[in-house]
Design an enzyme around this catalytic site. Structure first.
Site, PDB file in Angstrom:
ATOM      1  N   CYS A   1      75.945  32.643  19.361  1.00 27.58           N
ATOM      2  CA  CYS A   1      77.267  32.433  19.953  1.00 27.58           C
ATOM      3  C   CYS A   1      77.054  32.506  21.454  1.00 27.58           C
ATOM      4  O   CYS A   1      76.958  33.604  22.003  1.00 27.58           O
ATOM      5  CB  CYS A   1      78.261  33.493  19.482  1.00 27.58           C
ATOM      6  SG  CYS A   1      79.837  33.387  20.358  1.00 27.58           S
TER       7      CYS A   1
ATOM      8  N   SER B   1      80.308  36.686  21.024  1.00 31.21           N
ATOM      9  CA  SER B   1      79.501  37.471  20.084  1.00 31.21           C
ATOM     10  C   SER B   1      79.849  37.143  18.638  1.00 31.21           C
ATOM     11  O   SER B   1      79.689  37.992  17.769  1.00 31.21           O
ATOM     12  CB  SER B   1      79.713  38.962  20.358  1.00 31.21           C
ATOM     13  OG  SER B   1      81.066  39.314  20.095  1.00 31.21           O
ATOM     14  N   CYS B   2      80.343  35.935  18.389  1.00 29.20           N
ATOM     15  CA  CYS B   2      80.791  35.567  17.041  1.00 29.20           C
ATOM     16  C   CYS B   2      79.647  35.715  16.041  1.00 29.20           C
ATOM     17  O   CYS B   2      78.523  35.266  16.292  1.00 29.20           O
ATOM     18  CB  CYS B   2      81.319  34.136  17.041  1.00 29.20           C
ATOM     19  SG  CYS B   2      82.784  33.945  18.077  1.00 29.20           S
TER      20      CYS B   2
END
Lengths: 211, 221, 221, 211
Positions: free
Chosen positions: D111, D115-116
């Site tokens: 990501c 912070s996916c």
């Protein structure tokens, strides 16, 4: 290089990085002791750029261009030669291009990648010129940057931004203020601000004149 | 390199803070940082492109949190270390612990002033004719070198027009890395803001960069 | 916005530091930062896109010098301030000086666990048919909005191919700013590394992003 | 926001920003006192993500896919339904796509913008996943990133990087190690590392097997 991006090279008491003033002092002591620099050269360089090379040089170039059409043509055709002819030579002014503001076009100079700036005519760059806000915004929203300087230009004025990515240094010739016919170069030079030669300002109007 | 120095078009840094033109320095150490950078640079161990590259190689968080004289200072320290002129321990202590290495020259006050007044020209003859002429449409190449370059990210891949043919100039991309001057034709290339930033951009805006010939390709390859 | 969060393709940050997968937290405060962010977020005052935008609005030097839980913490503080739920003085003192404002809900432990287990779906019906189909060639638009967007800079202006049509999803660009969900078709778009980074790029590499329909235009307009 | 980029919001003694631990503590005290959060909810959230939701969930998904061709097909066709069917539902796992490594293609997830990460199957992301080195480099030099993890792939392997720019979360199905025919799902799951499901690692070879 650290993961968190802090600078860990120089520790002093408590493990914090040394304040920059101490760090520069230590660096100077070390380099002088090692014999890599002559302290007299350091003093001479400071004196030169603090007191002798500054934007009044550029102001005289602009004033000459305002008063002398032949000089103006030369300056626009060969900025390097025309500026050097007035004695403003040296580091960061080896290759110069002058660009003139007109009623239709406003020029503005930036160095997005570092701090390139025409030292012999403008002196050392101001801190904002080297700062992230100016470098990031000048090429994408110069009108908003101009607003930070209190300058508003008509929507139809073309904004022409010059990003100094090579060794060419750009000098803006601001528009000559109204009501200055017959003024001497010396008097005109007083109207030429540093910012007007970067393009973040305009030349000053004569006192008492309607802006 | 795509470091923190390449900030054209970035957002979030806040307003520009104008300052009176009489201000030269904000603290005494700035005077010394200037003089040290210029004087040691005049010693001839490295060139200006190498010093720019060292500055942009700072960790991006460090670069963005530092004032420009701080960036100069940190870059200078790293150059001195990289060339073996000082050790980390000497920097930390601020005194010499080892014998100095020979350097090409140490500028006296007189020599420093002469060097400042003279400057260093970067124009060089180029044997081949210029590939592009004023008015030509061309495209800045998409390139992302790990080393030094002076083609900002915002211009890469974009269509522009040659505005000035400056002549032949030292190529920073090799010069910064001790790979020679390799002079190339240098062009001022103008881009519309809409080309650079898209249809929402200020329609009255044009931006130019100075770009070496190897940064550029014809608009229709 | 072109903030520090948009770091794809940047250089100079150093190596990646792998870590054993048993590690969950590096300090006790990280546990609390996680829980606070999730619990207050569950209060329903703002949505996930607004919180992402607040984080990316940190000054870039601050963003890049902060660990991710620090970024979360700073983003949370700013959201609380922006919504008038706390004052700067209260944050500094760590105690309440004013009466609380009403918020949609305060999660109990049970409700928090139920909310975590359920999640929040972001797929939404879209009335119009999808403009693009799998295999279509298209171009990511050149756009540089000042507000929130999820189109990274490295993909803008680049030619890609639709790999997946995900369906209709909430548009972060408006949702982050309280301008509604505006669901749009969402596509996985694949780009060759050479298209993204130029001819020197790894020829074996392809990179995809998920892009909303308004980020995209046909390859040949 | 400050010009120098430092964070000036929180001062404690000496004018320095409060260390983050104190800052979070103050924040928690304040929010609890204001009644915006229930401390029991905070504890429950920590307990959930520290002890119950983690990469062993994803490992069981992968092991099932390795052993059950029909499940694998379903997982690749509808990652959300196939993962949810095993009970791994929840926040940051609402919309899942599984991508399978093959002898020719290696997948890797990043990501770049934040912070996916697929929490219900992998737990909280590791610190490196959220760090600038990983986010900046994964999309431009993934092979160099893989080298940081000690992984070298043949030059002819296609590297396929998935940048999680929306609410879709990606799960890599690593290649099944050789010499595991007839293994139970439970035994296989032990070979599935977290990093192998992000794509920065490979599944572990069985002990004693030639890698």
């Amino acid at each position: 290089m650290s993961d968190a991006g802090h600078d860990h090279d120089h520790r002093h008491e408590g493990g914090e990085p040394a304040p920059i003033a101490l760090r520069v002092k230590a660096l100077e002591s070390l380099l002088v002791e090692k014999g890599y620099v002559d302290p007299a050269a350091l003093d001479a360089i400071v004196e030169l750029y603090e007191h002798r090379v500054g934007p009044r040089n550029g102001a005289r170039v602009v004033a000459r261009a305002w008063n002398d059409p032949a000089y103006r043509d030369w300056l626009l055709a060969d900025g390097t030669a025309a500026v050097h002819a007035l004695g403003y030579t040296g580091r960061q002014g080896e290759h110069l291009v002058a660009v003139a503001n007109t009623p239709d076009v406003h020029n503005m100079v930036v160095c997005t990648l570092c701090s390139c700036y025409p030292w012999p005519v403008l002196g050392l760059p101001p801190v904002w010129y080297k700062s992230a806000p100016y470098r990031s915004r000048a090429v994408i929203e110069p009108r908003a940057v101009l607003a930070d300087f209190g300058v508003a230009l008509p929507a139809e004025t073309t904004i022409r931004v010059w990003d100094s990515t090579a060794e060419i240094r750009y000098l803006v010739i601001p528009r000559r203020p109204a009501d200055t016919d017959g003024w001497t170069e010396e008097a005109l030079a007083d109207l030429v601000t540093r910012d007007s030669m970067i393009g973040t300002g305009l030349a000053r109007a004569p006192e008492g004149a309607t802006p | 390199m795509n470091g923190a120095q390449d900030m054209g078009g970035m957002m979030g840094f806040g307003p520009v803070m104008p300052e009176d033109e009489a201000v030269r320095f904000h603290a005494p150490w700035e005077r010394r940082a200037l003089a040290l950078t210029v004087a040691v640079g005049g010693g001839g161990v490295w060139n200006i492109d190498a010093s720019r590259h060292m500055r942009e190689s700072l960790h991006p968080a460090d670069y963005l949190a530092s004032s420009y004289y701080e960036i100069w200072t940190k870059g200078l320290e790293r150059l001195l270390l990289a060339h073996g002129l000082v050790t980390a321990e000497e920097l930390a202590q601020g005194r010499a612990l080892e014998a100095p290495r020979p350097i090409p020259r140490v500028l006296s006050a007189e020599a420093a002033l002469a060097a400042m007044a003279k400057g260093s020209s970067y124009d060089r003859p180029v044997a081949t004719p210029a590939r592009f002429a004023v008015g030509d449409r061309l495209r800045a190449r998409e390139m992302n070198p790990r080393g030094h370059t002076r083609l900002p990210r915002y211009a890469r891949g974009k269509l522009g027009t040659v505005e000035i043919v400056h002549g032949g100039y030292v190529l920073p991309d090799t010069h910064a890395h001790g790979q020679g001057e390799n002079p190339q034709w240098l062009y001022c290339v103008r881009f519309s803001a809409r080309e650079l930033w898209g249809p929402e951009a200020d329609p009255s805006l044009a931006v130019s960069i100075d770009a070496w010939e190897s940064y550029l390709e014809p608009a229709t390859p």
